[in-house]
Design a protein around this motif. Structure first.
Motif, PDB file in Angstrom:
ATOM      1  N   GLN A 335       0.914  -1.211   0.135  1.00  0.00           N
ATOM      2  CA  GLN A 335      -0.024  -0.009  -0.054  1.00  0.00           C
ATOM      3  C   GLN A 335       0.750   1.252   0.002  1.00  0.00           C
ATOM      4  OE1 GLN A 335      -2.282   0.070   3.558  1.00  0.00           O
ATOM      5  NE2 GLN A 335      -0.547   0.383   5.040  1.00  0.00           N
ATOM      6  N   SER A 341      -3.083  11.089  -1.788  1.00  0.00           N
ATOM      7  CA  SER A 341      -4.211  10.061  -2.202  1.00  0.00           C
ATOM      8  C   SER A 341      -3.859   8.720  -2.065  1.00  0.00           C
ATOM      9  CB  SER A 341      -4.473  10.463  -3.985  1.00  0.00           C
ATOM     10  OG  SER A 341      -3.482   9.941  -4.497  1.00  0.00           O
ATOM     11  N   SER A 342      -4.660   7.827  -2.298  1.00  0.00           N
ATOM     12  CA  SER A 342      -4.124   6.262  -2.179  1.00  0.00           C
ATOM     13  C   SER A 342      -3.099   5.966  -3.123  1.00  0.00           C
ATOM     14  CB  SER A 342      -5.334   5.266  -2.102  1.00  0.00           C
ATOM     15  OG  SER A 342      -5.870   5.550  -3.283  1.00  0.00           O
ATOM     16  N   CYS A 343      -2.815   6.855  -4.290  1.00  0.00           N
ATOM     17  CA  CYS A 343      -1.864   6.550  -5.418  1.00  0.00           C
ATOM     18  C   CYS A 343      -0.578   7.104  -5.161  1.00  0.00           C
ATOM     19  CB  CYS A 343      -2.590   6.574  -6.678  1.00  0.00           C
ATOM     20  SG  CYS A 343      -3.948   5.468  -7.222  1.00  0.00           S
ATOM     21  N   GLU A 344      -0.209   7.650  -4.135  1.00  0.00           N
ATOM     22  CA  GLU A 344       1.026   8.157  -3.688  1.00  0.00           C
ATOM     23  C   GLU A 344       1.341   7.976  -2.460  1.00  0.00           C
ATOM     24  OE1 GLU A 344       1.308  12.316  -4.906  1.00  0.00           O
ATOM     25  OE2 GLU A 344       0.873  12.933  -2.975  1.00  0.00           O
ATOM     26  N   CYS A 372       2.418   0.472  -9.213  1.00  0.00           N
ATOM     27  CA  CYS A 372       1.229   1.300  -9.435  1.00  0.00           C
ATOM     28  C   CYS A 372       0.069   0.448 -10.257  1.00  0.00           C
ATOM     29  CB  CYS A 372       1.910   2.436 -10.177  1.00  0.00           C
ATOM     30  SG  CYS A 372       2.710   3.745  -9.404  1.00  0.00           S
ATOM     31  N   HIS A 373       0.512  -0.324 -10.964  1.00  0.00           N
ATOM     32  CA  HIS A 373      -0.399  -1.173 -11.886  1.00  0.00           C
ATOM     33  C   HIS A 373      -1.121  -1.964 -10.965  1.00  0.00           C
ATOM     34  CE1 HIS A 373       2.275  -0.786 -15.650  1.00  0.00           C
ATOM     35  NE2 HIS A 373       1.760   0.329 -15.694  1.00  0.00           N
ATOM     36  N   LEU A 375      -1.900  -1.578  -7.809  1.00  0.00           N
ATOM     37  CA  LEU A 375      -2.643  -0.956  -7.096  1.00  0.00           C
ATOM     38  C   LEU A 375      -3.648  -0.201  -7.777  1.00  0.00           C
ATOM     39  CD1 LEU A 375      -0.281   0.868  -4.534  1.00  0.00           C
ATOM     40  CD2 LEU A 375      -1.714  -1.205  -4.167  1.00  0.00           C
ATOM     41  N   ASN A 376      -3.921  -0.606  -9.254  1.00  0.00           N
ATOM     42  CA  ASN A 376      -4.714  -0.088  -9.963  1.00  0.00           C
ATOM     43  C   ASN A 376      -4.738   1.557  -9.938  1.00  0.00           C
ATOM     44  OD1 ASN A 376      -6.594  -0.461 -12.049  1.00  0.00           O
ATOM     45  ND2 ASN A 376      -8.341  -0.231 -10.634  1.00  0.00           N
ATOM     46  N   CYS A 377      -3.676   1.998  -9.890  1.00  0.00           N
ATOM     47  CA  CYS A 377      -3.117   3.292  -9.934  1.00  0.00           C
ATOM     48  C   CYS A 377      -2.477   3.929 -11.193  1.00  0.00           C
ATOM     49  CB  CYS A 377      -2.370   3.807  -8.834  1.00  0.00           C
ATOM     50  SG  CYS A 377      -3.148   3.653  -7.126  1.00  0.00           S
ATOM     51  N   CYS A 433       2.257   7.609  -8.326  1.00  0.00           N
ATOM     52  CA  CYS A 433       1.658   7.116  -9.612  1.00  0.00           C
ATOM     53  C   CYS A 433       0.545   8.206 -10.116  1.00  0.00           C
ATOM     54  CB  CYS A 433       0.570   6.014  -9.046  1.00  0.00           C
ATOM     55  SG  CYS A 433       1.467   4.632  -8.185  1.00  0.00           S
ATOM     56  N   GLY A 435      -2.218   7.781 -11.242  1.00  0.00           N
ATOM     57  CA  GLY A 435      -3.819   7.905 -11.272  1.00  0.00           C
ATOM     58  C   GLY A 435      -4.548   7.448 -12.376  1.00  0.00           C
TER      59      GLY A 435
END
Length: 1000
Positions: A335, A341-344, A372-373, A375-377, A433, A435
């Motif tokens: 994670q 955000s949840s993508c960084e 990143c991939h 985490l779907n980010c 990432c 996003g």
């Protein structure tokens, strides 16, 4: 009379039956004897000054409760009948006792005769009281409390119950509140030979009869787990990695899917936790991972989110749907935290339920791209310096990931943790990432910066078709991904698996846009007729280096990816590659950050041939073995590092570490340490304080430890490990030699077939990491079989068989998703999933039928990995094996014969003088060999040479073939290893694929 010992596992431990036992408490007329507690044991009564047992046909909790109450031991928890060994039997005194259960003492029950007449029954009666040693019954090592191996836990230990049949399993399941038993450990009928016998109606397993005369050890091969009807477990199927896929739930013995509307976020988190997959990332619906089969459960789970297992969640009525609405789930053990955000944020890894940061020492953009991939980010934008998003309170994990950037999942990357130095305080890895909105990613390439273009629109990934695609669009893609300049735009084949929607059917760019969606684009929900190819790019950032055709990612032939093609580096004799020779006459000083930054003084095509391809063995090449035992699954634990075998210290080696070691060696699921008086070694001891964690598909290389040091162990601390299993080569091939030392092991990567009618047909098996293992039949076809048959020297392939056609193998399934072209020299050269990380069982073992026409297939020189010719791979660089004097004498003779042969002598002398081969290295690790993306040229921009010598029209015809004298000369194992890894029939190596032209 002396006491006699009898083993009794039903929570009673060691039962001593003797005539002259000392009373252990309670009224003089009644006691429980021969146990560690006065509240457990055989019921004995005192009469006429002598102790004797109670003779009863029926003995229930009612009678046992009265005994326990009279002795002040609480209520009864068990009333078994026990058949002692001959010679253990005491004389009976009291016959035929019958109680209601509420009597204050045994003497107020209905009592039969007081006599020492022979008891007609073979058992004595026992009472187990609440204040005794019993604590609980349980099923362990299963996926829920209602499945697993039956055990009874006592104050002084745990007793495993073996050999249960349906009646005993039924009593056990009922007592646990798990409903009827659906599966019992033993399926053979009848009661003959049963140590424990239940009728099936007993209220507790502790009421069943035990016959100590039939007591035997547990048979782990035949004792299956108990499965009760209340069992519930989850799995994910059809995903791109083990922690993603269609959610399927097993209830009892039946699997079914779940409606997507019934999967909420809390339930998703519980499923991820149960599967040791971290936390939920997304819950795609609409059968995103394909439609399941069988039942769709109409009962939904109502989890709070903090449950450890789906089993513990409340349930309620659910939706009714078809398989087109099957729920999907993506989880991640990783994670990003403390970002906007949840993508960084800071990268954290969950291990055994706890989150901790990852070390930034070797973390790079390729690793971040995979995360990143996962985490779907979207795609990775940056990896700020360590500690940029804080460090947290937990210790930093030292794991080092070696991702290329194309992997779907971080655990698919090679990982090294063993021997790593502690991370500097505060140096936690980070990732930023892009996003999902307008994000791009490149698929089916060989780096994060080349491949087929995909775009994210409205959170859904889609294809970009090749209509109007050119170098200007490629420039935009490379710029948006931070991959440098565009080297090439090409037509890429459509994705081979799954139905990926079209995101953009056309992208016409000026080349100055900052992202692809700013170009003149059009979207279409369907693929237009005839438009079956996608947009592809090769960016300058795709350059990378690999070591090919070796036993480990840290040893092999040096190959450079440039412009989308793999090429070799010119040197002397390390196994021939194929395709272009990118570099020659390198002049590295040693401090350069990349090979292409070294000065290069020549062009490969003019100065070099593939017989002069360069190779490297790095100090990080590692291997594992057990040495000195009677078989390869017992002995001193040694690890290979920096070119030397050394011992491992026994300090801190716990059950989980021993289990991982034994499984990695193909020696069963469990192991234990043994004391041995004298360590027989060479004085080097590499590792101390190994503390493995519970990770998916763990190997020893992923276990934290003290740093590498050649004097890690004090005298006497070296570990001797004995594993529970025997190696497959001992159970199936008793004629093979003992592999207790490096020189008697099969060569790393050795190939064989088993189960067929001859040595040219059968189940394909590979020797790796000290164990024979099989190959999964996923994607297995005739091209793969062709490589196997060539490697075996068995002529062309006539069949590629799936579904364990030659019977299921045993040990690991080493390779999955093998994708040979058919021209490779060995399976090592074929693209595949990382070793041992597939998802297959032995029912999917692959097999081959070869033609046996050995005369029509030119076998690669001295191929040492085929069955019957075991050769060990290398340990350290050393000079060639042919003495120089022999080369000179041979050269002189050839000059005398003819001038033409003299020219060939001159070439052979260069080979002799230039040999730089490797010794014997039984090495283990994750080796990755990724095929080049097939490309059709669309447009090429200016190439940045960076001293890379292009070889556009390389022709190897001018290189002399090996003469008969050279073929007959004895080859060092290292020479055979390298030549086997580098040639195929036509002089091409396995590491490089010919460019595929676009379809007409």
């Amino acid at each position: 009379m002396k006491a006699v010992v009898a083993v009794w596992a039903l929570g009673l431990g060691t039962l001593l039956l003797t005539l002259s036992a000392v009373p252990v408490g309670g009224p003089r007329e009644l006691r429980l004897a021969y146990r560690h507690s006065p509240c457990d044991g055989v019921v004995l009564v005192l009469h006429d000054g002598q102790w004797g047992h109670v003779c009863n046909q029926e003995w229930t909790l009612a009678e046992a409760s009265v005994v326990c109450r009279q002795l002040g031991c609480g209520h009864a928890v068990g009333a078994p009948k026990y058949v002692p060994l001959p010679g253990e039997m005491v004389r009976p005194w009291l016959h035929n006792v019958s109680c209601r259960g509420d009597e204050p003492s045994l003497w107020e029950c209905s009592l039969g005769a007081w006599t020492q007449t022979e008891c007609p029954h073979e058992w004595v009666v026992v009472a187990l009281c609440a204040n005794g040693t019993f604590r609980e019954i349980r099923l362990v090592k299963g996926r829920s409390p209602c499945s697993g191996l039956p055990e009874i836990r006592n104050v002084n230990g745990v007793d495993r119950l073996c050999g249960l049949h349906e009646e005993e399993a039924t009593v056990f399941c009922r007592e646990l509140g798990c409903g009827p038993a659906l599966q019992a450990p033993r399926q053979d009928a009848g009661v003959v030979g049963k140590y424990m016998t239940c009728r099936g109606t007993e209220p507790t397993i502790r009421n069943c009869r035990l016959n100590n005369r039939l007591r035997r050890g547990c048979d782990f091969q035949h004792d299956a787990e108990v499965v009760c009807s209340g069992h519930t477990e989850a799995r994910l199927e059809g995903g791109e990695h083990p922690c993603a896929g269609r959610l399927e739930v097993r209830r009892g013995l039946t699997w079914g899917t779940v409606c997507d509307a019934d999967l909420d976020r809390a339930t998703a988190h519980v499923v991820c936790r149960e599967l040791q997959c971290g936390s939920a990332v997304s819950t795609p619906g609409g059968a995103h991972f394909g439609q399941g089969s069988g039942l769709v459960w109409t009962e939904a789970f109502r989890c709070a989110g903090n449950e450890s297992l789906l089993f513990h969640c409340p349930r309620g009525p659910g939706r009714q749907c078809g398989h087109h609405q099957d729920a999907g789930l993506r989880c991640s053990e990783f994670q990003l935290v403390n970002g906007s955000s949840s993508c960084e944020g800071r990268v954290e890894l969950q291990v055994q339920g706890a989150w901790a940061p990852l070390c930034a020492a070797h973390w790079d953009l390729a690793d971040a791209t995979v995360l990143c991939h996962q985490l779907n980010c979207g795609s990775a934008v940056a990896t700020p310096r360590g500690g940029h998003f804080g460090v947290g309170d937990a210790p930093i994990w030292p794991d080092v990931f070696h991702c290329v950037g194309t992997e779907p999942y971080l655990w698919n990357c090679p990982v090294t943790t063993l021997g790593a130095r502690a991370c500097a305080p505060g140096n936690a890895a980070t990732a930023v990432c892009s996003g999902l909105p307008h994000a791009l990613r490149l698929r089916d390439g060989q780096s994060r910066c080349d491949g087929r273009v995909e775009v994210s629109l409205d959170g859904v990934w889609g294809r970009v078709l090749d209509d109007a695609w050119d170098l200007r669009g490629a420039r935009v893609v490379c710029r948006q991904l931070g991959c440098g300049q565009a080297d090439r735009a090409y037509d890429a084949p459509a994705p081979g698996r799954g139905a990926l929607p079209v995101g953009l059917s056309r992208a016409l760019c000026l080349g100055t846009e900052t992202r692809l969606t700013q170009c003149n684009v059009s979207a279409s929900p369907l693929v237009p007729a005839g438009a079956s190819r996608d947009a592809g790019v090769v960016c300058s950032g795709s350059r990378r280096v690999r070591l090919a055709a070796g036993p480990h990612r840290c040893a092999g032939r040096v190959e450079v990816l440039h412009g989308g093609d793999w090429g070799t580096v010119c040197a002397d004799s390390f196994g021939a590659g194929a395709g272009r020779i990118w570099m020659a006459e390198l002049g590295c000083r040693g401090h350069e950050s990349a090979l292409w930054r070294c000065p290069s003084g020549g062009r490969g095509p003019r100065d070099c041939g593939h017989k002069e391809d360069a190779g490297v063995v790095c100090s990080g090449s590692v291997a594992l073995r057990l040495r000195g035992g009677t078989h390869q699954c017992a002995g001193w634990l040694d690890v290979f590092y920096n070119g030397t075998w050394g011992a491992v210290c026994s300090n801190a080696l716990k059950d989980i570490s021993l289990s991982i070691i034994c499984k990695q060696l193909g020696c069963g699921e469990q192991g234990w340490l043994e004391n041995r008086p004298v360590h027989t070694g060479l004085g080097t001891s590499w590792l101390d304080n190994i503390e493995c964690r519970k990770l998916r598909n763990s190997t020893l290389w992923q276990c934290p430890s003290a740093p590498w040091h050649p004097r890690s162990c004090a005298h006497g601390e070296e570990a001797w490990v004995t594993c529970a299993g025997l190696p497959e080569k001992m159970t199936q091939d008793s004629g093979e030699t003992n592999c207790s030392s490096a020189h008697s092991c099969p060569g790393e990567g050795m190939l064989r077939v088993r189960g067929g009618k001859d040595s040219c047909s059968g189940r394909v098996e590979l020797w790796h990491a000290g164990s024979w293992g099989t190959v999964c039949d996923d994607s297995w076809d005739l091209a793969d079989a062709e490589v196997v048959c060539r490697q075996l020297g068995c002529g062309p392939a006539v069949g590629a068989l799936a579904g364990a056609a030659f019977g299921p193998g045993s040990g690991p399934v080493w390779l999955d998703e093998v994708g040979c072209r058919g021209s490779e020299a060995s399976l090592w050269n074929c693209p595949a999933e990382p070793w041992g990380l597939g998802d297959c069982g032995h029912k999917e073992d692959a097999g081959v039928h070869c033609s046996r026409d050995r005369g029509t297939t030119a076998r690669p020189p001295a191929l040492g990995w085929a069955s019957g010719a075991p050769l060990t791979p290398p340990t350290a660089l050393k000079a060639g094996n042919l003495p120089m004097t022999f080369c000179l004498v041979l050269g002189t003779l050839l000059v005398i014969v003819s001038l033409v042969l003299g020219v060939q002598w001159f070439r052979g002398r260069r080979v002799c003088q230039g040999s730089r081969m490797l010794g014997s290295l039984p090495s283990e690790g994750v080796y990755e060999d990724i095929g080049v993306v097939p490309t059709g040229e669309k447009d090429e921009g200016p190439r940045v040479s960076l001293n890379l010598a292009l070889e556009e029209e390389y022709d190897d015809a001018g290189e002399t073939e090996q003469g008969p004298e050279e073929e007959d000369a004895p080859l060092h194992p290292a020479e055979a290893w390298m030549q086997a890894g580098g040639h195929d029939n036509e002089g091409r190596g396995g590491g490089t694929w010919p460019r595929r032209e676009p379809a007409a």
